[in-house]
Structure formats: C-alpha cells, structure tokens
Design an enzyme around this catalytic site. Structure first.
Site, PDB file in Angstrom:
ATOM      1  N   CYS A  72       8.912   0.849   5.704  1.00 63.32           N
ATOM      2  CA  CYS A  72      10.164   1.196   5.019  1.00 63.32           C
ATOM      3  C   CYS A  72      10.392   2.717   5.059  1.00 63.32           C
ATOM      4  CB  CYS A  72      10.172   0.649   3.591  1.00 63.32           C
ATOM      5  SG  CYS A  72      11.843   0.490   2.894  1.00 63.32           S
ATOM      6  N   TYR A  73      10.230   3.441   3.946  1.00 64.89           N
ATOM      7  CA  TYR A  73      10.372   4.897   3.981  1.00 64.89           C
ATOM      8  C   TYR A  73       9.388   5.478   4.999  1.00 64.89           C
ATOM      9  CZ  TYR A  73      10.702   9.736   2.249  1.00 64.89           C
ATOM     10  OH  TYR A  73      10.887  11.094   2.137  1.00 64.89           O
ATOM     11  N   SER A  75      -2.168  -8.147 -27.900  1.00 64.69           N
ATOM     12  CA  SER A  75      -0.908  -8.880 -28.040  1.00 64.69           C
ATOM     13  C   SER A  75      -1.127 -10.382 -28.017  1.00 64.69           C
ATOM     14  CB  SER A  75       0.047  -8.506 -26.906  1.00 64.69           C
ATOM     15  OG  SER A  75      -0.388  -9.048 -25.675  1.00 64.69           O
ATOM     16  N   GLY A  76      -2.223 -10.826 -27.408  1.00 62.98           N
ATOM     17  CA  GLY A  76      -2.456 -12.247 -27.216  1.00 62.98           C
ATOM     18  C   GLY A  76      -2.099 -12.685 -25.807  1.00 62.98           C
ATOM     19  N   GLY A  77      -1.503 -11.765 -25.030  1.00 62.00           N
ATOM     20  CA  GLY A  77      -1.157 -12.060 -23.651  1.00 62.00           C
ATOM     21  C   GLY A  77      -2.377 -11.982 -22.744  1.00 62.00           C
ATOM     22  N   VAL A  78      -2.195 -12.308 -21.484  1.00 63.30           N
ATOM     23  CA  VAL A  78      -3.297 -12.369 -20.522  1.00 63.30           C
ATOM     24  C   VAL A  78      -3.999 -11.018 -20.388  1.00 63.30           C
ATOM     25  CG1 VAL A  78      -3.890 -12.765 -18.104  1.00 63.30           C
ATOM     26  CG2 VAL A  78      -2.222 -14.244 -19.226  1.00 63.30           C
ATOM     27  N   ASP A  79      -3.219  -9.947 -20.238  1.00 64.10           N
ATOM     28  CA  ASP A  79      -3.808  -8.636 -19.941  1.00 64.10           C
ATOM     29  C   ASP A  79      -4.678  -8.115 -21.084  1.00 64.10           C
ATOM     30  OD1 ASP A  79      -2.215  -8.904 -17.703  1.00 64.10           O
ATOM     31  OD2 ASP A  79      -0.579  -7.741 -18.566  1.00 64.10           O
ATOM     32  N   SER A  80      -4.144  -8.161 -22.304  1.00 62.83           N
ATOM     33  CA  SER A  80      -4.927  -7.645 -23.431  1.00 62.83           C
ATOM     34  C   SER A  80      -6.109  -8.561 -23.744  1.00 62.83           C
ATOM     35  CB  SER A  80      -4.042  -7.472 -24.676  1.00 62.83           C
ATOM     36  OG  SER A  80      -3.522  -8.704 -25.122  1.00 62.83           O
ATOM     37  N   THR A  81      -5.944  -9.865 -23.533  1.00 65.58           N
ATOM     38  CA  THR A  81      -7.032 -10.808 -23.787  1.00 65.58           C
ATOM     39  C   THR A  81      -8.206 -10.552 -22.849  1.00 65.58           C
ATOM     40  OG1 THR A  81      -5.552 -12.535 -24.605  1.00 65.58           O
ATOM     41  CG2 THR A  81      -7.682 -13.245 -23.760  1.00 65.58           C
ATOM     42  N   HIS A 128       8.620  -4.986   4.200  1.00 62.87           N
ATOM     43  CA  HIS A 128       7.414  -4.814   3.378  1.00 62.87           C
ATOM     44  C   HIS A 128       6.451  -5.960   3.652  1.00 62.87           C
ATOM     45  CE1 HIS A 128       8.825  -1.491   0.793  1.00 62.87           C
ATOM     46  NE2 HIS A 128      10.016  -2.020   1.001  1.00 62.87           N
ATOM     47  N   LYS A 136      -1.735  -8.691 -11.788  1.00 65.42           N
ATOM     48  CA  LYS A 136      -1.933  -9.865 -12.635  1.00 65.42           C
ATOM     49  C   LYS A 136      -2.874 -10.896 -12.011  1.00 65.42           C
ATOM     50  CE  LYS A 136       0.427 -10.555 -15.854  1.00 65.42           C
ATOM     51  NZ  LYS A 136       0.281 -10.173 -17.273  1.00 65.42           N
ATOM     52  N   GLY A 181       9.303   4.131  -0.408  1.00 62.56           N
ATOM     53  CA  GLY A 181       9.571   5.077  -1.488  1.00 62.56           C
ATOM     54  C   GLY A 181      11.024   5.029  -1.919  1.00 62.56           C
ATOM     55  N   GLU A 210       3.427  -5.968   2.654  1.00 62.96           N
ATOM     56  CA  GLU A 210       2.432  -5.990   1.583  1.00 62.96           C
ATOM     57  C   GLU A 210       2.749  -7.018   0.503  1.00 62.96           C
ATOM     58  OE1 GLU A 210       5.165  -2.454   0.482  1.00 62.96           O
ATOM     59  OE2 GLU A 210       4.543  -3.597   2.235  1.00 62.96           O
TER      60      GLU A 210
END
Length: 626
Positions: free
Chosen positions: A80-81, A222-228, A169, A372, A53, A171
């Site tokens: 960590c925290y 947007s044409g990016g990976v996420d929105s596509t 970390h 991602k 944190g 993870e």
C-alpha cells in the site's frame, strides 16, 4: 536480538504490527522499526517490509524515510503506502487514484510474468484493499505482476533489484493468499523458521515478573476477554496474594453483567478481586456529552478517579502498587499510539490520565503487543474455560459508546449541507447487484447521524446509508438473503461516496410511524436510554446463545440512535461481526430464521420505532459507531 529476522518498517498503518505478527505465526522472527532507522541497525536482517500508512506520499507532512534503506542488498516488499515508496524510490509516479478501493477486490495475475511471491497461488485471488492513491507509472525496471478492475499496478516486481510492491494488504485474513505470499517472501529472503509461537507465553510471564519486581498489581477487570486473561497471567506470574482485580460497575454494563462476572470468576477459583459500584459517578461524568471522543475520554479519566478512590479506601500505597490493563495492540494503534499512525478513536485505556501513569512507570500491560486471537490462544494455554476465553469483546466504556447522543443544538448548516450531498451521492450510485424484484422496491436514504469509520488508515466521521427493500407487512421489511450481493452493494456505496462510511438495511419500522415522523431527537447517554439498550441487546444475545450462533461470530453490538418519533423512543441497529484480529472484519450474515426471531421480539418493545442492520465491513466502518 541477534537472531535472523524480517523487519517491518512502520509508516503508521493500522496493520503494521499485524504484518510482523503474521511472519511470527508462520515461524519467522520479525520486528518493527521506524522508516527513519539508520541502516547500521539492520543487523541480521534477511528481508524488509514497508507497511501501509495514513499519509499520501505527496502530503506536506509524511513519515520520515531513510532512502538509503533502498540501497541494501536484502529483498524489500512494499504494501500500500510502502508500494508507493518502493515505486518512487526507482522514479515511478504516484497520485490520487480516480477510484479508491476499500474492502474486497479481485486480483488477476499476469500469465506472462513469473513472480516468486505468487508461487503456488492461483491466477485469480480475492484481496483486501484500503487506498485512495495509486501508482500512475512504474519505477525503472519494474513489471506488472497482477491487476484489479480499478488498479492496473496492483502487484509489481523488479527481480534484478529484489524489490516487490503490492497495492493490497496481504497481512489481513480477508486476503486469503496473504500468508502464502509472506511464506514465499520469507523463503525468497533465504529465511529459515526460527520462532516458536508457544514461547510467547513464557516471554510474557517473565516480563511480568521483571516489570512488577518488588510491587503488587491492581488490575481494571471489566470481565471481558482481555482483562480476564491479563488477570490469569498476573496470577500465574505473581500469585494471587500480589494481584488484586477491581471490577467497576460503571452503569454501562449489559443486563446482569457484573453479577455474571462475579459468578464466572469465583467458579474458576479467582478470589482476589473486588466489585465497586460507581455507576452514578460515570453517568455524571458523561452527562450532557455528545461528541464520541469526549465521551470516551471522560469515561477513561473517570476510571482513574475511581481507581484513586479505591486505592485510598483499600490503603494501597502508590509506591507499592502498579496499575495493570488488558490493553491490546489495536487499542494502541487506533488511539494514534505509534509515531506515524492517526487517531481513529481514543480508547479508554489511552486517555491522558493513563498516559501520565505510563510515563511514571506505574502501568503494566502484559498483552499490549498481541491481538485478540493470540490472547484467546494464551487463555486456553492457561486452562481457562471457553466461557471466559470466547466471550464477545466488551470494552471498558461498555454500552456508553453504543448510545449515540444529540444535544439538539450542534447540528449545523454544514452538517445539513453534507447530508444533502450524501443523499445526492447515494442517488447517483448504480446498485444493480440485486434481482429485478428487489431493485424495483429498493428505496434509498441517508440517516442524519454520524459514525466513526476508518478509510485508508484515516478516521472518518460520516453518515450511514439506509436501504429499504420490500414492505412485507406489519412493519417488517425484506432482508436480501445473499451475502455476496449485500457485501457488493455495501462496498459499492462506501467506495463511491465521499460522505458515507456505512450501509444499513431496514428490518422493521413501527406501522404507526411514517418515515417523515423519524427525526433527530435530543438525547444523551442516561440511565433511561441505557436501560432501553440493555433490553434490546439482551434479546439479541439470548437468541444468539440459544441458536448456537454466539460462538460463531466475533462480537455483536447493539447501537441506539436518537432518531425517532419522540425523545422517549429510539431506533436500534444490529451490528454482528466476524473477525480474527479486530483490525478487519466482515458483517455476520445471520440465518434468516434467527434474524426473524430477533426482529420480532425487539419489535414487541414499545419504545422501539425502527430497527436496522449494519451491513458494513471494516474498513470502511469500525465495529461500533463511536
């Protein structure tokens, strides 16, 4: 959900959700809960993990923690925290460490102590650190399992209480043994594998159908990976007749980006989208702005303005349409979107206008709980081509956040004072990791611009260090060929310096331009500077594609600095990065031949005064500079 689970308590870490994701990927169902949760809610819990944190345990305002959780019989692992919370819970002592650690460190396990977390793990391990505090005295009944050079109590255990705590970390992918540690913890908890990652797709599709019941969906595309991939998910769940993609050319696109997006979508069979040229509107929205946060927010709010104009023009009534976004979990975390997290940078999909729509139930975000790599996996399951799935990330604000701005007025005496302090810090840091020849030629300086970083889960806004090696003639400079040396140097600087969060290396400086000629110039994000950036960026991406390196790195950003000999010139920074989940990253070490080709082609552009390479990992730096 009634199934057995491991619960992750979120103390506001940038990585809390990543812990849960790791367990799920290993086949163990995991959920996130607040550290203030009542113990009665921990039904069917086999183990608990305390996340990191942004706070220090001795701060006035810290995340509320229900200490009764420590009385539960189930195993607990603190990171960590969470490491500090576990130690304090058993009367240990915590304070600000003499030396903070950000990035790679080497963990050495104690030969005399057997720890179930490290079964099957070699004695010496690379681990990833991001902390400024440390444990000074172990809690009652704890013993030291492992240490690093600057952290005596890097790994501890109390087997009688079933308690473990780690300073690092595990993870993140940059702790290679992390998954094995989590696997060992799950087994120690008596947890059996009960989660099939393949079911995630079906869950998302069902959620879309439920959330969009009786309504159609408009998606910012947007044409990016996420929105596509969000677009593909919506089409699969609802059908193309209920989904409309809106691609907005905001003037911040890469060279020919909007045209290429149109071609790629139609090639795959998407017909349910429209393209809106709103470049003038967006350029006007950010005109005269220099603060990165204000720029991001202005871009985000203008998306809503344009959305409303398109809704009206297309006669799309609010009561029948939802707005969809390709928001990822890192966007939410970095925008301060969980209760205990700090804002690193406000993403365009988390500005107030979007928050208002969320509150009204008018936003749908199918991949908001994913990272991602998970999104790309879903894209492949949906049958999308690599051309769409493996594209480098390109956020909504596009190149606007790669153009650093300066109004010529806001540089204050405090900025000058802190810049001077940064220079003194840099001069005092011992850099002996390079060969004697390199070290003799090495020159150090600090750039008079600030960039966004993340250190210990906090947002930083600090200066970049610039290292200059041997002048090889005609304006070109030597670039050290060994990644481990550069990485060690970069980490040494950012770990030791209070006012520095990046390390850059000079690649080129126009022979006619002397160091003293380069000054902070007045410059905003306008079409002229964007066009210049597009040209430089296009050279890099073209060469990455030609060499086959485009698919070997996660993303490349080209940064435009208003640091030049005149207002019509600029200095550019190359920022290639390797990452799996966006939460951590390493700078990408491009082959020398490829780097030389890129540098020489950029040097031919008359508006380029200098070119640098950003050799900083995340943390302490974010991917971009704003």
């Amino acid at each position: 959900m009634s199934r057995e689970k491991i619960v992750v308590l979120d103390f506001g870490s940038q990585y809390a959700h990543l812990i849960a994701k790791r367990f799920r990927m290993l086949g163990y169902y995991s959920e996130i809960a607040l550290p203030s949760a009542d113990v009665s809610t921990f039904e069917n819990v086999k183990g608990i993990v305390f996340s990191g944190g942004p706070s220090s345990v001795y701060d006035e305002k810290v995340p509320e923690f229900n200490s009764k959780i420590l009385d539960l019989e189930v195993p607990i692992l603190g990171l960590c925290y969470g490491h500090y919370i576990v130690q304090l819970g058993y009367d240990g002592k915590v304070g600000k460490a003499d030396v903070g650690e950000f990035g790679f460190s080497t963990l050495e396990l104690n030969d005399k102590v057997k720890c179930p977390l490290f079964d099957g793990i070699e004695k010496v391990q690379q681990v990833w650190m991001s902390h400024q505090d440390g444990v000074f005295e172990l809690g009652e009944g704890f013993e030291t399992v492992g240490s690093t050079k600057d952290c005596k109590y890097a790994a501890t255990q109390n087997l009688s209480k079933k308690r473990f705590s780690l300073q690092f970390h595990c993870e993140v992918k940059d702790t290679p043994c992390g998954n094995q540690i989590f696997e060992n913890f799950a087994k120690y908890c008596g947890m059996s594998q009960n989660w099939d990652q393949d079911t995630v797709l079906q869950i998302i599709l069902e959620q879309i159908k439920t959330q969009a019941e009786g309504k159609n969906v408009l998606l910012f595309l947007s044409g990016g990976v996420d929105s596509t991939i969000t677009f593909a998910l919506l089409n699969k769940a609802l059908g193309q007749d209920r989904v409309l993609g809106l691609h907005i050319d905001n003037g911040f696109m890469r060279k020919n980006e909007s045209k290429n997006v149109d071609i790629a979508y139609r090639k795959f069979g998407f017909e349910n989208f429209i393209v809106e040229d709103a470049s003038e509107s967006f350029l006007k929205a950010i005109a005269g702005l220099t603060d990165p946060q204000k720029k991001r927010m202005a871009v985000g709010e203008n998306f809503i303005t344009v959305r409303n104009e398109v809704v009206a023009k297309q006669h799309l009534h609010d009561d029948k349409w939802l707005l969809a976004q390709g928001t990822l979990y890192p966007d939410i975390i970095e925008s301060g979107g969980t209760k205990n997290s700090h804002t690193i940078k406000t993403h365009h999909n988390r500005v107030q206008g979007i928050q208002d729509l969320i509150a009204r139930g008018l936003i749908i975000e199918p991949i908001r709980d994913l990272y991602k790599d998970e999104v790309r996996a879903i894209g492949k399951k949906l049958g999308l081509d690599d051309e769409l799935v493996m594209r480098h990330p390109f956020p909504g604000p596009g190149l606007s956040i790669n153009v650093l701005c300066n109004d010529g007025k806001s540089w204050s005496s405090k900025d000058e004072e802190e810049l001077s302090s940064a220079k003194k810090e840099l001069d005092e840091i011992k850099l002996d990791m390079f060969c004697e020849h390199c070290t003799q030629d090495l020159k150090r300086s600090v750039l008079p611009v600030r960039s966004v970083g993340v250190q210990g889960d906090f947002r930083t806004y600090r200066f970049p260090a610039l290292l200059t090696f041997k002048d090889e003639g005609n304006g070109f400079y030597h670039f050290p060929g060994k990644r481990e040396k550069i990485e060690k140097c970069s980490s040494t600087i950012t770990n030791a310096a209070k006012f520095i969060n990046r390390t850059c290396i000079k690649l080129y400086q126009k022979p006619s331009v002397k160091d003293e000629d380069l000054k902070l110039q007045k410059g905003f994000c306008d079409k002229r500077r964007l066009d210049q950036l597009r040209e430089v960026d296009n050279i890099v991406l073209t060469e990455l594609h030609k060499s086959g390196w485009y698919n070997k790195i996660f993303q490349h950003l080209t940064i435009d600095l208003p640091f030049a000999s005149s207002e019509d010139k600029a200095t550019f920074v190359l920022r290639p990065v390797i990452s799996e989940d966006v939460m951590t990253a390493r700078f990408a070490m491009l082959p020398q031949e490829l780097l030389d080709t890129i540098v020489h082609k950029i040097a031919e552009l008359d508006f380029v005064d200098a070119l640098y390479f950003d050799a900083t990992n995340k943390p302490p730096a974010t991917f971009g500079w704003e």
